[in-house]
Design a protein around this motif. Structure first.
Motif, PDB file in Angstrom:
ATOM      1  N   UNK A 208       0.723  -1.099   0.107  1.00  0.00           N
ATOM      2  CA  UNK A 208      -0.166   0.089   0.014  1.00  0.00           C
ATOM      3  C   UNK A 208       1.035   1.160   0.048  1.00  0.00           C
ATOM      4  N   UNK A 209       0.739   2.004  -0.897  1.00  0.00           N
ATOM      5  CA  UNK A 209       1.427   3.264  -1.180  1.00  0.00           C
ATOM      6  C   UNK A 209       0.243   4.398  -1.613  1.00  0.00           C
ATOM      7  N   UNK A 210       0.935   5.664  -1.682  1.00  0.00           N
ATOM      8  CA  UNK A 210      -0.241   6.786  -2.250  1.00  0.00           C
ATOM      9  C   UNK A 210      -0.763   6.389  -3.414  1.00  0.00           C
ATOM     10  N   UNK A 211       0.073   5.736  -4.412  1.00  0.00           N
ATOM     11  CA  UNK A 211      -0.607   5.550  -5.718  1.00  0.00           C
ATOM     12  C   UNK A 211      -1.393   4.528  -5.855  1.00  0.00           C
ATOM     13  N   UNK A 212      -1.518   3.415  -5.120  1.00  0.00           N
ATOM     14  CA  UNK A 212      -2.376   2.479  -4.685  1.00  0.00           C
ATOM     15  C   UNK A 212      -3.719   2.892  -4.131  1.00  0.00           C
ATOM     16  N   UNK A 213      -3.398   3.875  -3.148  1.00  0.00           N
ATOM     17  CA  UNK A 213      -4.515   4.641  -2.532  1.00  0.00           C
ATOM     18  C   UNK A 213      -5.444   5.267  -3.476  1.00  0.00           C
ATOM     19  N   UNK A 214      -4.746   6.042  -4.243  1.00  0.00           N
ATOM     20  CA  UNK A 214      -5.307   6.932  -5.276  1.00  0.00           C
ATOM     21  C   UNK A 214      -6.528   6.067  -6.130  1.00  0.00           C
ATOM     22  N   UNK A 215      -5.747   5.068  -6.746  1.00  0.00           N
ATOM     23  CA  UNK A 215      -6.389   3.928  -7.434  1.00  0.00           C
ATOM     24  C   UNK A 215      -7.548   3.515  -6.623  1.00  0.00           C
ATOM     25  N   UNK A 216      -7.490   3.045  -5.578  1.00  0.00           N
ATOM     26  CA  UNK A 216      -8.516   2.525  -4.749  1.00  0.00           C
ATOM     27  C   UNK A 216      -9.584   3.368  -4.454  1.00  0.00           C
ATOM     28  N   UNK A 217      -9.252   4.505  -4.447  1.00  0.00           N
ATOM     29  CA  UNK A 217     -10.590   5.503  -3.952  1.00  0.00           C
ATOM     30  C   UNK A 217     -11.368   5.647  -5.517  1.00  0.00           C
ATOM     31  N   UNK A 218     -10.808   5.574  -6.495  1.00  0.00           N
ATOM     32  CA  UNK A 218     -11.237   5.955  -7.775  1.00  0.00           C
ATOM     33  C   UNK A 218     -11.961   4.733  -7.945  1.00  0.00           C
ATOM     34  N   UNK A 219     -11.603   3.569  -8.004  1.00  0.00           N
ATOM     35  CA  UNK A 219     -12.339   2.179  -8.007  1.00  0.00           C
ATOM     36  C   UNK A 219     -13.615   1.921  -7.137  1.00  0.00           C
ATOM     37  N   UNK A 220     -13.448   2.480  -5.966  1.00  0.00           N
ATOM     38  CA  UNK A 220     -14.730   2.457  -5.038  1.00  0.00           C
ATOM     39  C   UNK A 220     -15.610   3.424  -5.584  1.00  0.00           C
ATOM     40  N   UNK A 221     -15.334   4.639  -6.103  1.00  0.00           N
ATOM     41  CA  UNK A 221     -16.431   5.428  -6.634  1.00  0.00           C
ATOM     42  C   UNK A 221     -16.858   5.033  -7.832  1.00  0.00           C
ATOM     43  N   UNK A 222     -16.252   4.339  -8.695  1.00  0.00           N
ATOM     44  CA  UNK A 222     -16.660   3.686  -9.832  1.00  0.00           C
ATOM     45  C   UNK A 222     -17.688   2.641  -9.451  1.00  0.00           C
ATOM     46  N   UNK A 223     -17.213   1.701  -8.468  1.00  0.00           N
ATOM     47  CA  UNK A 223     -17.992   0.556  -8.268  1.00  0.00           C
ATOM     48  C   UNK A 223     -19.179   0.714  -7.331  1.00  0.00           C
ATOM     49  N   UNK A 224     -18.988   1.537  -6.271  1.00  0.00           N
ATOM     50  CA  UNK A 224     -20.033   1.807  -5.230  1.00  0.00           C
ATOM     51  C   UNK A 224     -20.761   2.964  -5.185  1.00  0.00           C
ATOM     52  N   UNK A 225     -20.045   3.904  -5.805  1.00  0.00           N
ATOM     53  CA  UNK A 225     -21.025   5.297  -5.969  1.00  0.00           C
ATOM     54  C   UNK A 225     -21.453   5.516  -7.229  1.00  0.00           C
ATOM     55  N   UNK A 226     -21.064   5.402  -8.148  1.00  0.00           N
ATOM     56  CA  UNK A 226     -21.766   5.540  -9.565  1.00  0.00           C
ATOM     57  C   UNK A 226     -22.881   4.663  -9.872  1.00  0.00           C
ATOM     58  N   UNK A 227     -22.972   3.355  -9.313  1.00  0.00           N
ATOM     59  CA  UNK A 227     -24.002   2.654  -9.238  1.00  0.00           C
ATOM     60  C   UNK A 227     -25.270   2.810  -8.453  1.00  0.00           C
ATOM     61  N   UNK A 228     -25.171   3.835  -7.672  1.00  0.00           N
ATOM     62  CA  UNK A 228     -26.251   3.789  -6.590  1.00  0.00           C
ATOM     63  C   UNK A 228     -27.569   4.274  -7.092  1.00  0.00           C
ATOM     64  N   UNK A 229     -27.616   5.407  -8.095  1.00  0.00           N
ATOM     65  CA  UNK A 229     -28.992   5.277  -8.563  1.00  0.00           C
ATOM     66  C   UNK A 229     -29.768   4.141  -9.058  1.00  0.00           C
ATOM     67  N   UNK A 230     -29.061   3.320  -9.730  1.00  0.00           N
ATOM     68  CA  UNK A 230     -29.829   2.113 -10.431  1.00  0.00           C
ATOM     69  C   UNK A 230     -29.730   1.382  -8.831  1.00  0.00           C
ATOM     70  N   UNK A 231     -28.820   1.300  -8.322  1.00  0.00           N
ATOM     71  CA  UNK A 231     -29.104   0.143  -6.883  1.00  0.00           C
ATOM     72  C   UNK A 231     -30.410   0.539  -6.243  1.00  0.00           C
ATOM     73  N   UNK A 232     -30.419   1.783  -5.753  1.00  0.00           N
ATOM     74  CA  UNK A 232     -31.334   2.112  -4.788  1.00  0.00           C
ATOM     75  C   UNK A 232     -32.432   1.841  -5.495  1.00  0.00           C
ATOM     76  N   UNK A 233     -32.874   2.089  -6.829  1.00  0.00           N
ATOM     77  CA  UNK A 233     -34.094   1.633  -7.519  1.00  0.00           C
ATOM     78  C   UNK A 233     -34.357   0.191  -7.527  1.00  0.00           C
ATOM     79  N   UNK A 234     -33.717  -0.414  -7.647  1.00  0.00           N
ATOM     80  CA  UNK A 234     -33.817  -1.918  -7.681  1.00  0.00           C
ATOM     81  C   UNK A 234     -34.195  -2.228  -6.310  1.00  0.00           C
ATOM     82  N   UNK A 235     -33.243  -1.795  -5.371  1.00  0.00           N
ATOM     83  CA  UNK A 235     -33.336  -2.333  -3.949  1.00  0.00           C
ATOM     84  C   UNK A 235     -34.702  -2.044  -3.354  1.00  0.00           C
TER      85      UNK A 235
END
Length: 271
Positions: free
Chosen positions: A44-71
């Motif tokens: 774990x370093x700063x570069x990995x942390x930055x990629x991790x934040x972007x991936x969480x945003x892509x995977x968990x945040x951007x899907x929220x409108x669809x996810x909330x509707x389905x849920x």
């Protein structure tokens, strides 16, 4: 003639068996390497942390409108069907138990992992396959950048975190819809509803749900990565890699779900 045909059949079966064994061995080895890297502090370093934040945003945040509707839609539908059926057969006292034991612990993680797999697993699979075809993975290796740490690890962690958090969000939506539905249609007070849920809550089942969600998150990312890096240098290998990866993702989801249904009660009895 018949003898020769039997030999050909046995040879074909033997080859497929060896290929399956080799593929399983490689998949197990690859999974272990990534899993072990999760606990290495130097990964774990700063570069990995930055990629991790972007991936969480892509995977968990951007899907929220669809996810909330389905849920919300599924929660209202299932809660209504369960409540009406139990009321009709005179077993409404099991309403809380079915919400906690079925909707929260089984439906919530299963629907969550399906939605994330459909959206993110295919994208990760295609992304890694394109990088392999364009020799970007070799370029990173030339610059001595560890592709497991920089590319694979953040995506795997993002998958685990996203599935666990969204499963908890789905469970919260289910319980909220249950509260509203019980109050409006079944004349059940909030106090009685909460008491019924607490009486039906098995904390071991909740822990098992979180563990299953984490396992789901690990494999729906690990499998697409593995099939992505197995793509050849031809562009036509990209759709093949994505297809094979997604088929195996859904097979893994079914296997994990079945194993959880078998193993969880056995462990619960031992405890």
């Amino acid at each position: 003639m018949i003898y020769s045909g039997m030999l050909n059949v046995l040879e074909s079966i033997g080859k497929k068996g060896l290929q399956s064994t080799r593929s399983l061995r490689d998949a197990t080895s690859f999974s272990y390497r990534i899993f072990a890297r999760l606990f290495e502090r130097r990964a774990y370093n700063s570069a990995v942390s930055m990629v991790l934040i972007n991936q969480i945003y892509f995977t968990a945040v951007q899907i929220l409108p669809l996810f909330l509707t389905v849920a919300v839609c599924l929660s209202i539908a299932f809660v209504g069907i369960i409540g009406e059926y139990l009321l009709r057969i005179g077993l409404f006292s099991f309403f809380g138990r079915l919400l906690m034991g079925f909707m929260v612990t089984e439906i919530a993680p299963f629907v969550t992992v399906l939605l994330i797999a459909l959206r993110s697993s295919s994208a990760i699979n295609a992304e890694i396959a394109v990088m392999k075809v364009n020799n970007e993975l070799n370029t990173l290796a030339v610059f001595r950048i560890d592709i497991i740490n920089y590319l694979f690890l953040p995506r795997v962690i993002s998958g685990i975190v996203s599935v666990v958090l969204l499963t908890c969000l789905f469970a919260l939506i289910v319980l909220t819809c249950g509260l509203i539905y019980a109050g409006f249609f079944f004349n059940m007070s909030a106090g009685d509803y909460i008491a019924a849920l607490l009486e039906s809550t098995n904390f071991f089942d909740l822990i098992a749900m979180l563990v299953k969600s984490a396992v789901f998150g690990f494999f729906i990312v690990m499998i697409p990565i593995r099939y992505g890096i197995r793509a050849t240098n031809e562009l036509t290998s990209i759709p093949v890699a994505v297809l094979n990866g997604m088929v195996n993702v859904f097979i893994a989801i079914v296997i994990i779900e079945v194993l959880s249904l078998v193993i969880t009660p056995m462990i619960a009895k031992l405890i």
